[in-house]
Structures are given as structure tokens and as C-alpha cells.
Design a protein around this motif. Structure first.
Motif, PDB file in Angstrom:
ATOM      1  N   GLY A  16       0.811  -1.187   0.053  1.00 43.49           N
ATOM      2  CA  GLY A  16      -0.048  -0.012  -0.032  1.00 43.49           C
ATOM      3  C   GLY A  16       0.900   1.311   0.001  1.00 43.49           C
ATOM      4  N   LYS A  17       2.135   1.129  -0.023  1.00 45.50           N
ATOM      5  CA  LYS A  17       2.974   2.285  -0.064  1.00 45.50           C
ATOM      6  C   LYS A  17       3.879   2.370  -1.614  1.00 45.50           C
ATOM      7  CE  LYS A  17       2.551   4.046   4.106  1.00 45.50           C
ATOM      8  NZ  LYS A  17       2.116   5.254   4.564  1.00 45.50           N
ATOM      9  N   TYR A  18       4.394   3.510  -1.694  1.00 46.24           N
ATOM     10  CA  TYR A  18       5.200   3.374  -2.930  1.00 46.24           C
ATOM     11  C   TYR A  18       6.574   4.183  -2.598  1.00 46.24           C
ATOM     12  CZ  TYR A  18       0.912   3.040  -5.037  1.00 46.24           C
ATOM     13  OH  TYR A  18      -0.334   2.402  -5.838  1.00 46.24           O
ATOM     14  N   TYR A  19       7.587   3.309  -3.082  1.00 45.52           N
ATOM     15  CA  TYR A  19       9.202   3.730  -2.460  1.00 45.52           C
ATOM     16  C   TYR A  19       9.827   4.207  -3.908  1.00 45.52           C
ATOM     17  CZ  TYR A  19       7.525   0.957   1.535  1.00 45.52           C
ATOM     18  OH  TYR A  19       6.866   0.634   2.904  1.00 45.52           O
ATOM     19  N   LEU A  20      10.361   5.193  -3.720  1.00 47.40           N
ATOM     20  CA  LEU A  20      11.200   5.775  -4.795  1.00 47.40           C
ATOM     21  C   LEU A  20      12.677   5.892  -4.460  1.00 47.40           C
ATOM     22  CD1 LEU A  20      10.910   6.805  -7.527  1.00 47.40           C
ATOM     23  CD2 LEU A  20      10.632   9.293  -6.727  1.00 47.40           C
ATOM     24  N   TYR A  21      13.471   5.018  -4.818  1.00 51.54           N
ATOM     25  CA  TYR A  21      15.031   4.857  -4.862  1.00 51.54           C
ATOM     26  C   TYR A  21      15.388   5.854  -5.800  1.00 51.54           C
ATOM     27  CZ  TYR A  21      13.538   0.741  -2.101  1.00 51.54           C
ATOM     28  OH  TYR A  21      13.074  -0.216  -1.148  1.00 51.54           O
ATOM     29  N   TYR A  22      16.573   6.433  -5.242  1.00 53.06           N
ATOM     30  CA  TYR A  22      17.198   7.301  -6.233  1.00 53.06           C
ATOM     31  C   TYR A  22      18.728   7.544  -5.767  1.00 53.06           C
ATOM     32  CZ  TYR A  22      17.043  10.622  -2.469  1.00 53.06           C
ATOM     33  OH  TYR A  22      17.063  11.450  -1.244  1.00 53.06           O
ATOM     34  N   THR A  23      19.460   8.057  -6.632  1.00 53.35           N
ATOM     35  CA  THR A  23      20.892   8.237  -6.352  1.00 53.35           C
ATOM     36  C   THR A  23      21.096   9.619  -6.347  1.00 53.35           C
ATOM     37  OG1 THR A  23      21.595   6.532  -7.871  1.00 53.35           O
ATOM     38  CG2 THR A  23      23.150   8.051  -7.434  1.00 53.35           C
ATOM     39  N   SER A  24      22.105   9.942  -5.161  1.00 52.51           N
ATOM     40  CA  SER A  24      22.398  11.462  -4.957  1.00 52.51           C
ATOM     41  C   SER A  24      23.781  12.131  -5.634  1.00 52.51           C
ATOM     42  CB  SER A  24      22.467  11.601  -3.592  1.00 52.51           C
ATOM     43  OG  SER A  24      23.808  10.905  -2.990  1.00 52.51           O
ATOM     44  N   SER A  25      23.542  13.168  -6.121  1.00 54.96           N
ATOM     45  CA  SER A  25      24.781  13.971  -6.327  1.00 54.96           C
ATOM     46  C   SER A  25      25.174  14.748  -5.464  1.00 54.96           C
ATOM     47  CB  SER A  25      24.838  14.347  -7.896  1.00 54.96           C
ATOM     48  OG  SER A  25      26.203  15.016  -8.162  1.00 54.96           O
ATOM     49  N   ARG A  26      26.157  15.140  -5.013  1.00 52.32           N
ATOM     50  CA  ARG A  26      26.623  16.201  -3.868  1.00 52.32           C
ATOM     51  C   ARG A  26      27.616  17.341  -4.280  1.00 52.32           C
ATOM     52  NH1 ARG A  26      29.898  13.192   1.052  1.00 52.32           N
ATOM     53  NH2 ARG A  26      31.615  12.430  -0.480  1.00 52.32           N
ATOM     54  N   LYS A  27      27.857  18.318  -3.580  1.00 56.89           N
ATOM     55  CA  LYS A  27      28.927  19.294  -3.774  1.00 56.89           C
ATOM     56  C   LYS A  27      29.322  19.444  -2.428  1.00 56.89           C
ATOM     57  CE  LYS A  27      30.408  23.469  -6.112  1.00 56.89           C
ATOM     58  NZ  LYS A  27      31.137  23.967  -5.237  1.00 56.89           N
ATOM     59  N   LEU A  28      30.616  19.513  -2.191  1.00 55.83           N
ATOM     60  CA  LEU A  28      31.182  20.052  -0.845  1.00 55.83           C
ATOM     61  C   LEU A  28      31.832  21.528  -0.931  1.00 55.83           C
ATOM     62  CD1 LEU A  28      33.398  17.090  -0.393  1.00 55.83           C
ATOM     63  CD2 LEU A  28      31.282  17.302   0.610  1.00 55.83           C
ATOM     64  N   PRO A  29      31.507  22.223   0.203  1.00 57.93           N
ATOM     65  CA  PRO A  29      31.872  23.436   0.385  1.00 57.93           C
ATOM     66  C   PRO A  29      33.514  23.664  -0.264  1.00 57.93           C
ATOM     67  CG  PRO A  29      30.482  22.957   2.129  1.00 57.93           C
ATOM     68  CD  PRO A  29      30.965  21.754   1.316  1.00 57.93           C
ATOM     69  N   GLY A  30      33.739  24.617  -0.898  1.00 54.96           N
ATOM     70  CA  GLY A  30      35.167  24.864  -1.406  1.00 54.96           C
ATOM     71  C   GLY A  30      35.612  24.090  -2.351  1.00 54.96           C
ATOM     72  N   GLU A  31      35.039  22.972  -2.539  1.00 56.37           N
ATOM     73  CA  GLU A  31      35.368  22.113  -3.643  1.00 56.37           C
ATOM     74  C   GLU A  31      34.750  22.066  -5.018  1.00 56.37           C
ATOM     75  OE1 GLU A  31      37.502  19.321  -3.735  1.00 56.37           O
ATOM     76  OE2 GLU A  31      37.912  19.018  -1.431  1.00 56.37           O
ATOM     77  N   PRO A  32      35.675  22.361  -6.259  1.00 58.47           N
ATOM     78  CA  PRO A  32      34.927  22.565  -7.430  1.00 58.47           C
ATOM     79  C   PRO A  32      34.346  21.331  -7.798  1.00 58.47           C
ATOM     80  CG  PRO A  32      37.374  22.324  -7.624  1.00 58.47           C
ATOM     81  CD  PRO A  32      37.270  22.396  -6.016  1.00 58.47           C
ATOM     82  N   TRP A  33      33.188  21.086  -8.252  1.00 53.76           N
ATOM     83  CA  TRP A  33      32.427  19.874  -8.805  1.00 53.76           C
ATOM     84  C   TRP A  33      33.144  19.294  -9.856  1.00 53.76           C
ATOM     85  CZ3 TRP A  33      30.003  17.521 -12.609  1.00 53.76           C
ATOM     86  CH2 TRP A  33      29.257  16.206 -12.172  1.00 53.76           C
ATOM     87  N   ALA A  34      33.500  18.006  -9.948  1.00 54.78           N
ATOM     88  CA  ALA A  34      33.892  17.209 -11.114  1.00 54.78           C
ATOM     89  C   ALA A  34      33.010  15.843 -11.136  1.00 54.78           C
ATOM     90  CB  ALA A  34      35.269  17.334 -10.948  1.00 54.78           C
TER      91      ALA A  34
END
Length: 333
Positions: A129-147
Motif C-alpha cells: 500500500g506504499k510507494y518507494y522511490l529509490y534514487y541516487t544522490s549527487s553532492r557538492k562539498l563546500p569549497g570543492e570545485p565540482w567534477a
């Protein structure tokens, strides 16, 4: 006559076999690759509504579920050229070809959250009776250029829960599966959850890799939990097999899989009696990445599953990622 005598002898041997011998015979038969997995007949159809769109890229489609008369699918949806800053989109259909986009299902978290840069690669489960949405995260740390490769993009698998496939979705505060420790095969990323219910447990298949991983060297792992929210424990046999986008389904009394463009078994159909050790059933010329099946037995915990006949995948058209439909003959006769 000699052949008839031999057949009669075989029949009497089975008829009067002890339970142990008969059980061994049945186990051997079950291990054979099902005939229907050997001729997949894989083909592609363009879709409306989530096909090519000049304004958005869409990729990483989830599996497809059916609620009443309506099919639901969730995708990585983004502007520009990367899904890592995107949201999880949602679309519905009554025929699996013509789709209508709905409100976005998930957005990225706040600046201090583990999913603060983007949410992507969804998978949806309907259970109890419930719905479960699994997903992947992408993060950015403070002071770190994203790559795309670096400490600021370590990927985890999260979960959001709702009472309806239309939401609203409530995220759990912490990931349900994270990369392993330094030196582990999945020490950099876990991604692309695909969950089936098997033997009363929740089998979460995922792709993973270390800091040196590339799109064509990712491998699949498995973590098993006692509930949709876990805790999920990684099995000792990991990694199971090379592959990029995870696509598995309960099939008869085992598990079948489509391997796309990664690893030595790329572009194959695979068969497993235990859901862990896979054997090649068929070789194809090509399989699109992002395959998400419509699998009516995914969460039924059945020991005799029917297989699949269609699903969705991702394609590159006119410079944009979009969703297409695949059809296959991978169902039990």
C-alpha cells in the motif's frame, strides 16, 4: 524397441526414485537456461511525451509500474548536458507509448544535505500500500570545485516514500546504501538501485565502482534487506557481474537480466538460479543503456514469475538524451 526399453527403464527409475534422488533431478532441471531467454527479439519504439525534447534531457528511466489502468515511470530530468544537477521527473501513460509529464517527483536537497547537487537514476516499488522511490544522490562539498570524478561527487542511494505514485514524496534523512570503505570495489559510488522481492526479502541490485571506474567498467552488486527501507547488507559475492544500468527481473524460479554496454558480458541476456551467479542465455548486437522493465511480478514474491515483454530505456537523439520503449520476448510461454 531398444530405445523404448531404455525410456521405460528411465520412467521406472524416476517413478521409484527415493526423495533425495528425485530432488536432485528436479534441481538439475531447474538449473537449465529457460528456452525463452535464448531468443529475446529486442526492438525499440519512439515515445511521445518523454521522447526527444529540445528543452530537457531525460535519461535513467526507472522501471515501469501499473496502478489501476495507468503506467508510471520516473526519470532523471535536466537542462544542459548533465543529469547530476537534475531532478526526478514523473510521467504517466495508459498504453506505454503516449506519455504525459506530471509534476516532478523529487528535487535536490538543501545546501548542507548529502543530495545537495542533484537527484537521479530513480527506481519505484509498490509494496504494502506504499510507494518507494529509490534514487541516487549527487553532492557538492563546500569549497570543492565540482567534477564528475572526485570527493565532491561520491554517490549514495536514497529513498523517498509516498501513499500514491503521484506523491507527495517524503525523503528519508540518510542514505539507505553508501559506498564501501577504501579499497573496496564500490568505494567511490553506489548507483542505479533495482529492487525485487525474493524469498521474502528485498534484493537491492546496484552498480558500483572505485575512484578509477568508467562508464564501461561499472559492475553490479547486491544488498539484501528485510524491509523496503533496509537495513541492506551487501553480499559477500559482490561484485556479481559487469554491467552499467541494472536491469533484472524475477523469472520462473530464478532471476534474469539484460546487460547493456559494460563488461565482458555486454549486450547479453543472463540467467541465474540463485540471483547471484549468472550465466549467459543469449547474445545481442545491441542493448540500450537505462533499461527499466515493466515487471508485474517484481514485488509479488512469487516462485514462478512470468518474465517481461517491454520496458523503457534511454537513447541519444538530436543532441539530447530521451526515453524510448523496448519490446522483448522474454516472457514465460
Amino acid at each position: 524397441k531398444g530405445q523404448n526399453d531404455m525410456n521405460a527403464h528411465r520412467a521406472s527409475s524416476v517413478l521409484f526414485a527415493t526423495p533425495v534422488v528425485l530432488a536432485m533431478s528436479l534441481a538439475t532441471a531447474s538449473a537449465e537456461i529457460p528456452e525463452e531467454l535464448k531468443t529475446p527479439n529486442y526492438r525499440i519504439t519512439k515515445l511521445e511525451g518523454i521522447g526527444f525534447d529540445k528543452n530537457f534531457g531525460r535519461q535513467d528511466p526507472s522501471n515501469v509500474i501499473k496502478v489501476g489502468d495507468t503506467y508510471h515511470v520516473y526519470t532523471s530530468k535536466f537542462t544542459g548536458n548533465t543529469p547530476y544537477t537534475g531532478v526526478v521527473g514523473h510521467a504517466t501513460s495508459t498504453d506505454g507509448v503516449h506519455w504525459n509529464e506530471r509534476d516532478d517527483a523529487l528535487i535536490k536537497g538543501p545546501v548542507d544535505a548529502w543530495d545537495n547537487y542533484g537527484v537521479l537514476t530513480p527506481y519505484v516499488m509498490s509494496y504494502g500500500g506504499k510507494y518507494y522511490l529509490y534514487y541516487t544522490s549527487s553532492r557538492k562539498l563546500p569549497g570543492e570545485p565540482w567534477a564528475i570524478r572526485g570527493p565532491n561527487n561520491g554517490r549514495h542511494i536514497g529513498l523517498a516514500i509516498a501513499d500514491s505514485p503521484n506523491g507527495p514524496w517524503q525523503k528519508l534523512p540518510e542514505p539507505i546504501l553508501s559506498p564501501g570503505k577504501e579499497g573496496d570495489w564500490d568505494s567511490y559510488l553506489v548507483d542505479d538501485a533495482h529492487v525485487i522481492v525474493r524469498e521474502g526479502k528485498f534484493w537491492l541490485y546496484y552498480k558500483g565502482g572505485d575512484i578509477k571506474v568508467t562508464a564501461d567498467t561499472t559492475q553490479w552488486g547486491l544488498a539484501i534487506g528485510s524491509s523496503p527501507t533496509g537495513p541492506f547488507v551487501k553480499v559477500k559475492d559482490n561484485p556479481l557481474i559487469g554491467g552499467h544500468t541494472v536491469c533484472v527481473w524475477p523469472h520462473r524460479d530464478g532471476v534474469a537480466a539484460l546487460i547493456d554496454n559494460a563488461g565482458p558480458e555486454k549486450f547479453t541476456v543472463q540467467w541465474s538460479t540463485d540471483g547471484i551467479h549468472f550465466t549467459r542465455a543469449a547474445k545481442l548486437k545491441y542493448i540500450h543503456t537505462g533499461c527499466g522493465p515493466y515487471d508485474p511480478d517484481a514485488f509479488s514474491n512469487t516462485s514462478q514469475a512470468r518474465g517481461i515483454t517491454w520496458g523503457v530505456a534511454q537513447d541519444h537523439q538530436q543532441g539530447k538524451m530521451c526515453i524510448v520503449r523496448f519490446d522483448v520476448d522474454l516472457n514465460v510461454p
